[in-house]
Design a protein around this motif. Structure first.
Motif, PDB file in Angstrom:
ATOM      1  N   LEU A 113      71.344  18.657  63.123  1.00  6.88           N
ATOM      2  CA  LEU A 113      71.464  18.711  61.663  1.00  6.88           C
ATOM      3  C   LEU A 113      70.752  17.534  61.002  1.00  6.88           C
ATOM      4  O   LEU A 113      70.157  17.684  59.927  1.00  6.88           O
ATOM      5  N   ILE A 114      70.789  16.365  61.642  1.00  2.00           N
ATOM      6  CA  ILE A 114      70.083  15.197  61.120  1.00  2.00           C
ATOM      7  C   ILE A 114      68.579  15.442  61.173  1.00  2.00           C
ATOM      8  O   ILE A 114      67.853  15.121  60.224  1.00  2.00           O
ATOM      9  N   ASP A 115      68.101  16.047  62.279  1.00  2.00           N
ATOM     10  CA  ASP A 115      66.677  16.375  62.396  1.00  2.00           C
ATOM     11  C   ASP A 115      66.242  17.361  61.310  1.00  2.00           C
ATOM     12  O   ASP A 115      65.167  17.218  60.718  1.00  2.00           O
ATOM     13  N   LYS A 116      67.083  18.370  61.049  1.00  2.00           N
ATOM     14  CA  LYS A 116      66.778  19.327  59.978  1.00  2.00           C
ATOM     15  C   LYS A 116      66.704  18.628  58.626  1.00  2.00           C
ATOM     16  O   LYS A 116      65.831  18.917  57.814  1.00  2.00           O
ATOM     17  N   TYR A 117      67.629  17.696  58.399  1.00  2.00           N
ATOM     18  CA  TYR A 117      67.642  16.994  57.126  1.00  2.00           C
ATOM     19  C   TYR A 117      66.399  16.111  56.970  1.00  2.00           C
ATOM     20  O   TYR A 117      65.776  16.095  55.917  1.00  2.00           O
ATOM     21  N   VAL A 118      66.034  15.400  58.039  1.00  2.00           N
ATOM     22  CA  VAL A 118      64.867  14.525  57.987  1.00  2.00           C
ATOM     23  C   VAL A 118      63.588  15.331  57.786  1.00  2.00           C
ATOM     24  O   VAL A 118      62.683  14.932  57.052  1.00  2.00           O
ATOM     25  N   SER A 119      63.496  16.503  58.426  1.00  2.00           N
ATOM     26  CA  SER A 119      62.301  17.339  58.281  1.00  2.00           C
ATOM     27  C   SER A 119      62.270  18.097  56.946  1.00  2.00           C
ATOM     28  O   SER A 119      61.239  18.596  56.543  1.00  2.00           O
ATOM     29  N   GLY A 120      63.409  18.167  56.260  1.00  2.00           N
ATOM     30  CA  GLY A 120      63.454  18.790  54.934  1.00  2.00           C
ATOM     31  C   GLY A 120      63.799  20.261  54.938  1.00  2.00           C
ATOM     32  O   GLY A 120      63.690  20.918  53.909  1.00  2.00           O
ATOM     33  N   THR A 121      64.228  20.793  56.052  1.00  2.00           N
ATOM     34  CA  THR A 121      64.617  22.208  56.096  1.00  2.00           C
ATOM     35  C   THR A 121      66.120  22.321  55.886  1.00  2.00           C
ATOM     36  O   THR A 121      66.903  21.449  56.232  1.00  2.00           O
ATOM     37  N   ASP A 122      66.528  23.424  55.321  1.00  2.00           N
ATOM     38  CA  ASP A 122      67.951  23.739  55.074  1.00  2.00           C
ATOM     39  C   ASP A 122      68.664  22.667  54.252  1.00  2.00           C
ATOM     40  O   ASP A 122      69.806  22.322  54.520  1.00  2.00           O
TER      41      ASP A 122
END
Length: 123
Positions: A113-122
């Motif tokens: 979830l942290i990776d998704k947040y950093v990449s800007g998805t979801d």
């Protein structure tokens, strides 16, 4: 107050403690004036009670704001007996530590979830 149930019990305990030692309250004119300023949202809620859609919603709203009337009286009346600066410092340090702990736990348990947040998805 981020933990509703424990904080509700702490508020009830605080009110009961102050009701037991009600005779030791020392209220000055300034304390009463400050209490009214702090309780102004409750006063506005009571004055604009007729503005609610239903009687039940109005009572629920007033119930939520009632602590704004009790807390100023008890806090300003017991300023010599209770060290509020130390109490607030303890509260702020404890809440910061708890939030930091859960943030680190979230990073460790849910790195995807942290990776998704950093990449800007979801977002």
């Amino acid at each position: 107050m981020i933990f509703r149930k424990p904080c509700t019990w702490i508020i009830i305990g605080f009110v009961l403690f102050n009701l037991v030692f009600k005779k030791k309250l020392k209220l000055t004119r300034l304390a009463i004036l400050l209490g009214l300023v702090i309780a102004s949202p409750l006063i506005l809620e009571i004055l604009l009670f007729w503005n609610n859609d239903s009687f039940g919603e109005g009572l629920k709203s007033v119930e939520k704001s009632i602590s704004l009337l009790l807390f100023p009286v008890f806090i300003l009346g017991n300023y010599k007996r209770v060290q509020f600066i130390k109490l607030l410092q303890f509260y702020s340090y404890t809440m910061t530590a708890i939030v930091l702990f859960f943030f680190i736990r979230f990073i460790v348990v849910y790195p995807d979830l942290i990776d998704k947040y950093v990449s800007g998805t979801d977002l």
